[in-house]
Design an enzyme around this catalytic site. Structure first.
Site, PDB file in Angstrom:
ATOM      1  N   HIS A 159       0.852  -1.208   0.000  1.00 46.89           N
ATOM      2  CA  HIS A 159       0.000   0.000   0.000  1.00 46.89           C
ATOM      3  C   HIS A 159       0.877   1.244   0.000  1.00 46.89           C
ATOM      4  O   HIS A 159       2.065   1.193   0.312  1.00 46.89           O
ATOM      5  CB  HIS A 159      -0.898   0.028   1.240  1.00 46.89           C
ATOM      6  CG  HIS A 159      -0.128   0.239   2.522  1.00 46.89           C
ATOM      7  ND1 HIS A 159       0.672  -0.734   3.080  1.00 46.89           N
ATOM      8  CD2 HIS A 159      -0.007   1.327   3.326  1.00 46.89           C
ATOM      9  CE1 HIS A 159       1.242  -0.269   4.179  1.00 46.89           C
ATOM     10  NE2 HIS A 159       0.853   0.987   4.351  1.00 46.89           N
ATOM     11  N   ASP A 204       0.395   5.229   1.831  1.00 46.93           N
ATOM     12  CA  ASP A 204      -0.396   5.734   2.955  1.00 46.93           C
ATOM     13  C   ASP A 204      -1.407   6.784   2.501  1.00 46.93           C
ATOM     14  O   ASP A 204      -1.062   7.719   1.762  1.00 46.93           O
ATOM     15  CB  ASP A 204       0.538   6.373   4.002  1.00 46.93           C
ATOM     16  CG  ASP A 204       1.440   5.341   4.669  1.00 46.93           C
ATOM     17  OD1 ASP A 204       1.005   4.186   4.826  1.00 46.93           O
ATOM     18  OD2 ASP A 204       2.582   5.704   5.019  1.00 46.93           O
ATOM     19  N   ARG A 230       5.740   6.862  13.946  1.00 49.00           N
ATOM     20  CA  ARG A 230       5.769   7.318  12.555  1.00 49.00           C
ATOM     21  C   ARG A 230       5.280   8.755  12.472  1.00 49.00           C
ATOM     22  O   ARG A 230       4.267   9.106  13.074  1.00 49.00           O
ATOM     23  CB  ARG A 230       4.866   6.418  11.713  1.00 49.00           C
ATOM     24  CG  ARG A 230       5.121   6.527  10.233  1.00 49.00           C
ATOM     25  CD  ARG A 230       4.117   5.729   9.441  1.00 49.00           C
ATOM     26  NE  ARG A 230       2.903   6.499   9.265  1.00 49.00           N
ATOM     27  CZ  ARG A 230       1.797   6.038   8.659  1.00 49.00           C
ATOM     28  NH1 ARG A 230       1.753   4.813   8.197  1.00 49.00           N
ATOM     29  NH2 ARG A 230       0.745   6.798   8.523  1.00 49.00           N
TER      30      ARG A 230
HETATM   31  C1  SIN Z   1       3.127   1.495   7.767  1.00 51.11           C
HETATM   32  O1  SIN Z   1       3.399   2.692   7.788  1.00 51.11           O
HETATM   33  O2  SIN Z   1       2.341   1.032   6.948  1.00 51.11           O
HETATM   34  C2  SIN Z   1       3.843   0.566   8.728  1.00 51.11           C
HETATM   35  C3  SIN Z   1       5.245   0.364   8.306  1.00 51.11           C
HETATM   36  C4  SIN Z   1       5.976  -0.585   9.203  1.00 51.11           C
HETATM   37  O3  SIN Z   1       5.491  -0.894  10.297  1.00 51.11           O
HETATM   38  O4  SIN Z   1       7.059  -1.035   8.820  1.00 51.11           O
END
Ligand code: SIN
Length: 292
Positions: A117, A119, A282
């Site tokens: 995906h 984001d 994040r």
């Molecule tokens: C994400 O941002 O989709 C998660 C990425 C990850 O946990 O490595």
């Protein structure tokens, strides 16, 4: 492999090497990703370091920084060099509105991002990129990698005829789909985004074309019949998932920060470490409306 696909790969692998004065760059593959060494992101970067990081980001699309002991404020300051911070869609009560906690442990039944995906592509202006800083990685030591796939190359490797066809299409991206796929309705307080974007967009900084559809968010291509749309999208997703040339893999260590360009890569957080734990934060950066 067809000649047009080989030509697309060759255009990247034969480009002149760039030189960097303020850190070292070790590519993960010739086509995607690089480890950057020689920078301490807990300190303010010099104008030269900042300029070179921006250059490396546009060239490699996924940058990996090891041994970065960062406070949330350090993390935000580094992200802020690339633009205003992008708010979390549904922040937890009392949480920082710009920090998404990424966590999995023995109580998890799903984890964020466990599938290819990009984001938030249902947003009118999906994020420019995300910086994920992991402080805890699975005890088993080798699980919880994140895979990335290069959407410039995913487009460039297609046949000229298909590329021409795709350039005339748009796709609807629907923020309800990830919830429905897990058998849930979106929360009542979530103003569910739904937007139409071109199937082939140009990177706003480099002008390079790229494929801009992804499984969790893209519902359909309105110019086609339902069956045609489903078949075409399935073919494109299989191309992305089954072409290892497009991919790089980041193996995490504690205190690694990875910064990816959400405009031109997809990612897949591999959940292969249950019941072990993985944790980090994040932060995303505001992007612009995707343009053909
Ligand atoms: C994400 O941002 O989709 C998660 C990425 C990850 O946990 O490595």
């Amino acid at each position: 492999m067809e000649q047009f696909a080989l030509d697309a790969v060759e255009r990247v692998t034969t480009r002149p090497a760039e030189t960097y004065d303020s850190f070292t760059v070790d590519p993960l593959t010739p086509l995607l990703g690089a480890e950057i060494a020689g920078l301490d992101l807990s300190r303010e970067l010099s104008p030269q370091q900042e300029k070179e990081i921006k250059q490396a980001f546009l060239t490699h699309h996924v940058l990996v920084f090891r041994d970065q002991h960062l406070t949330p404020d350090d993390h935000k300051r580094f992200a802020g060099l690339f633009g205003p911070l992008h708010p979390v869609a549904l922040p937890a009560e009392d949480a920082d509105p710009y920090i998404l906690e990424i966590s999995a442990d023995k109580n998890s039944r799903e984890v964020a991002g466990n599938g290819w995906h990009a984001d938030g592509t249902a947003d009118p202006e999906p994020s420019l990129g995300s910086m994920l800083h992991l402080t805890r990685v699975p005890e088993v030591g080798s699980g919880g990698d994140t895979l990335f796939a290069n959407m410039h190359l995913a487009f460039d490797m297609l046949s000229p005829a298909l590329k021409t066809f795709l350039r005339g299409l748009t796709a609807v991206h629907d923020g309800a789909r990830p919830w429905l796929a897990q058998g849930q309705m979106p929360p009542a307080e979530y103003d569910v985004p739904r937007n139409e974007h071109p199937v082939v967009v140009r990177h706003p900084d480099t002008g390079r074309e790229l494929l801009f559809v992804n499984g969790p968010y893209t519902s359909h291509i309105p110019q086609l019949s339902a069956a045609e749309s489903a078949a075409l999208l399935t073919m494109l997703y299989e191309h992305i998932a089954r072409t290892p040339l497009l991919h790089c893999r980041v193996r995490w260590q504690p205190e690694t920060l990875v910064f990816w360009d959400n405009r031109c890569v997809q990612h897949h957080a591999v959940w292969d470490y249950y019941p072990h734990s993985r944790h980090g934060r994040r932060i995303a950066i505001d992007g612009t409306r995707p343009q053909a």
